[in-house]
Design a protein around this motif. Structure first.
Motif, mmCIF file in Angstrom:
data_model
loop_
_atom_site.group_PDB
_atom_site.id
_atom_site.type_symbol
_atom_site.label_atom_id
_atom_site.label_comp_id
_atom_site.label_asym_id
_atom_site.label_seq_id
_atom_site.Cartn_x
_atom_site.Cartn_y
_atom_site.Cartn_z
ATOM 1 N N LYS A 85 0.838 -1.209 0.000
ATOM 2 C CA LYS A 85 0.000 0.000 0.000
ATOM 3 C C LYS A 85 0.866 1.249 0.000
ATOM 4 N N GLN A 86 1.949 1.234 0.761
ATOM 5 C CA GLN A 86 2.823 2.398 0.816
ATOM 6 C C GLN A 86 3.501 2.639 -0.524
ATOM 7 N N LEU A 87 3.900 1.563 -1.200
ATOM 8 C CA LEU A 87 4.502 1.713 -2.524
ATOM 9 C C LEU A 87 3.522 2.349 -3.512
ATOM 10 N N HIS A 101 -2.109 -4.822 -19.762
ATOM 11 C CA HIS A 101 -1.497 -3.689 -20.458
ATOM 12 C C HIS A 101 -1.195 -2.527 -19.508
ATOM 13 N N LEU A 102 -1.985 -2.371 -18.455
ATOM 14 C CA LEU A 102 -1.708 -1.298 -17.500
ATOM 15 C C LEU A 102 -0.400 -1.561 -16.758
ATOM 16 N N ILE A 103 -0.207 -2.768 -16.294
ATOM 17 C CA ILE A 103 1.031 -3.099 -15.581
ATOM 18 C C ILE A 103 2.228 -2.980 -16.514
ATOM 19 N N ALA A 104 2.081 -3.445 -17.745
ATOM 20 C CA ALA A 104 3.172 -3.308 -18.709
ATOM 21 C C ALA A 104 3.474 -1.842 -18.997
ATOM 22 N N SER A 105 2.438 -1.014 -19.040
ATOM 23 C CA SER A 105 2.639 0.419 -19.287
ATOM 24 C C SER A 105 3.375 1.077 -18.131
ATOM 25 N N VAL A 139 6.717 3.047 -18.933
ATOM 26 C CA VAL A 139 6.776 4.497 -18.741
ATOM 27 C C VAL A 139 7.744 4.874 -17.621
ATOM 28 N N LEU A 140 7.715 4.131 -16.525
ATOM 29 C CA LEU A 140 8.581 4.464 -15.387
ATOM 30 C C LEU A 140 10.013 3.954 -15.572
ATOM 31 N N GLY A 141 10.199 2.979 -16.415
ATOM 32 C CA GLY A 141 11.548 2.482 -16.661
ATOM 33 C C GLY A 141 12.186 1.903 -15.413
ATOM 34 N N ASP A 142 13.413 2.353 -15.108
ATOM 35 C CA ASP A 142 14.159 1.827 -13.965
ATOM 36 C C ASP A 142 13.459 2.097 -12.638
ATOM 37 N N ALA A 143 12.587 3.125 -12.598
ATOM 38 C CA ALA A 143 11.873 3.449 -11.358
ATOM 39 C C ALA A 143 10.822 2.396 -11.017
ATOM 40 N N ALA A 144 10.456 1.576 -12.005
ATOM 41 C CA ALA A 144 9.463 0.522 -11.769
ATOM 42 C C ALA A 144 10.171 -0.715 -11.223
ATOM 43 N N ALA A 164 9.275 -4.750 -6.814
ATOM 44 C CA ALA A 164 8.347 -4.610 -5.680
ATOM 45 C C ALA A 164 7.192 -3.677 -6.032
ATOM 46 N N LEU A 165 7.497 -2.574 -6.757
ATOM 47 C CA LEU A 165 6.449 -1.627 -7.151
ATOM 48 C C LEU A 165 5.494 -2.276 -8.153
ATOM 49 N N VAL A 166 6.036 -3.013 -9.100
ATOM 50 C CA VAL A 166 5.198 -3.701 -10.093
ATOM 51 C C VAL A 166 4.291 -4.715 -9.404
ATOM 52 N N ASP A 167 4.837 -5.445 -8.454
ATOM 53 C CA ASP A 167 4.025 -6.417 -7.716
ATOM 54 C C ASP A 167 2.918 -5.708 -6.930
#
Length: 402
Positions: A6-8, A100-104, A108-113, A116-119
């Motif tokens: 949730k915090q992520l 497609h949302l998760i892939a986007s 879009v975020l690149g290395d910032a994704a 843990a954030l993707v999960d």
């Protein structure tokens, strides 16, 4: 979701505020490229004018902001759910959107994704999808349990096609199977879809039902768009130019949350611009059928360019003559001749302030977004509580006034 997940998600709120539309634009381009069959489901006009991208960005941001307690978003979920059921959105569509949302997010975020954030966003999206599809299933159940109700697309016949003004034509739709038509609440809409040869696509559009419930037919009143080559105007103009009495169209069951409140004794003020009068006309017709002794004061305020484009002028005069509590004010931007009953210019509520501002009144506003914003802000400045102001914006929601 775990506390860390949730915090992520909450940590992405600043990014969504800054770059949400960039993300959703990439998402739609990606999804419609990989799943072109969805072009038959989505209004491609709203893709062209970026309305859908902005609406989704606002929804994703609101979800991230309220990830601790998504239940506070239920009014929004309900409104979106009505839009989705009218387009026959099903659970399998959520699976495609999620992929497609998760892939986007990753692209879009690149290395910032980070993984843990993707999960975290994967879990968050699945939670949202379950909330949305679960609520929509309840709406589908309600539709199918109505007398004459159905889900999905059903063929209807255009029995009558009536020109209401220089721009607006009404279409009277009767079920081609001869069955009953589901009842509805005044203010609701139907979706109608046609095949567009110019785009080689089936395209849906949502139109307010412009008459009171009658048990026999639905009436939609459609404005012909000047720019008929833009995808947003193609269905409306095809109805005007190619659909004749006896032709078949497909529609979904009535839906929508902009409806007449059950408050017979309260004054009701209807404020419309242009074709925005259509859901309000259904409300006023319903009220005109009620016992006038138990109905509060009704005020109809409508603005349009001139008399030639003023649809339902005679109908409102009939209702005004037959219902002692109904009065009206009309605003024409262009007035060809002196008329004491018509105001010159755009709708200005301050000119009729004494009639507009009533204690305990309910206000219903429909028209273009700038029109709605102007009337809403005037009423709020005059002390009208936001819960008494109800509005409908055609197309994906871009206003958040309440």
């Amino acid at each position: 979701m775990t506390r860390e997940q949730k915090q992520l998600v909450k940590d992405t709120v600043p990014v969504l505020r800054e770059n949400g539309v960039l993300l959703t634009t990439h998402f739609y381009e990606r999804m419609l490229t990989h799943n072109p069959e969805l072009k038959h489901v989505f209004n491609m006009g709203n893709q062209t004018n970026n309305k859908q991208q902005r609406a989704l960005a606002m929804a994703v941001l609101a979800y991230a902001e309220h990830i601790e307690d998504p239940s506070v978003l239920m009014p929004v979920v309900n409104n979106i759910g009505h839009k989705h059921t009218s387009l026959d959105i099903r659970p399998e569509h959520y699976s495609i959107v999620g992929r497609h949302l998760i892939a986007s997010i990753q692209e879009v975020l690149g290395d910032a994704a980070s993984p843990a954030l993707v999960d975290a966003w994967t879990v968050a999206y699945n939670q949202l999808a379950a909330l949305m599809s679960g609520h929509e299933q309840k709406l589908y159940d309600q539709q199918i349990n109505e007398k004459g109700g159905w889900t999905g697309w059903r063929p209807f016949i255009v029995r009558r096609k009536v020109k209401e003004s220089a721009e607006i034509t009404s279409f009277y739709l009767y079920p081609s199977d001869g069955g009953a038509v589901a009842d509805y609440e005044s203010g609701q809409f139907i979706s109608l879809r046609l095949f567009l040869p110019e785009m080689n696509l089936l395209q849906p559009r949502q139109y307010s039902i412009s008459c009171a419930p009658n048990g026999e037919y639905y009436r939609i009143s459609v404005k012909k768009e000047a720019n008929g080559t833009h995808p947003n105007g193609m269905i409306s103009n095809r109805l005007h130019d190619h659909i004749e009495e006896g032709d078949s169209v497909e529609i979904t069951a009535p839906a929508g949350t902009f409806v007449l409140k059950d408050s017979p004794s309260r004054a009701k003020i209807f404020i419309s611009g242009g074709v925005g009068q259509t859901p309000l006309l259904s409300m006023v017709e319903k009220l005109s059928l009620a016992d006038s002794e138990s109905t509060g004061q009704i005020l109809w305020i409508h603005g349009c360019r001139n008399e030639a484009v003023h649809a339902f002028k005679n109908r409102l005069s009939e209702l005004t003559d037959s219902h002692k509590h109904l009065n009206q004010h009309i605003f024409y931007e262009q007035l060809d001749s002196a008329d004491a009953s018509v105001h010159t210019g755009v709708v200005e509520l301050s000119l009729i302030k004494d009639e507009v501002l009533k204690d305990g009144a309910d206000y219903y506003i429909c028209g273009p977004a700038p029109f709605i914003t102007k009337q809403y802000e005037y009423l709020k400045a005059e002390g009208v509580p936001s819960e008494s102001i109800h509005y409908e914006e055609f197309g994906p929601a871009s206003l958040s006034l309440n």
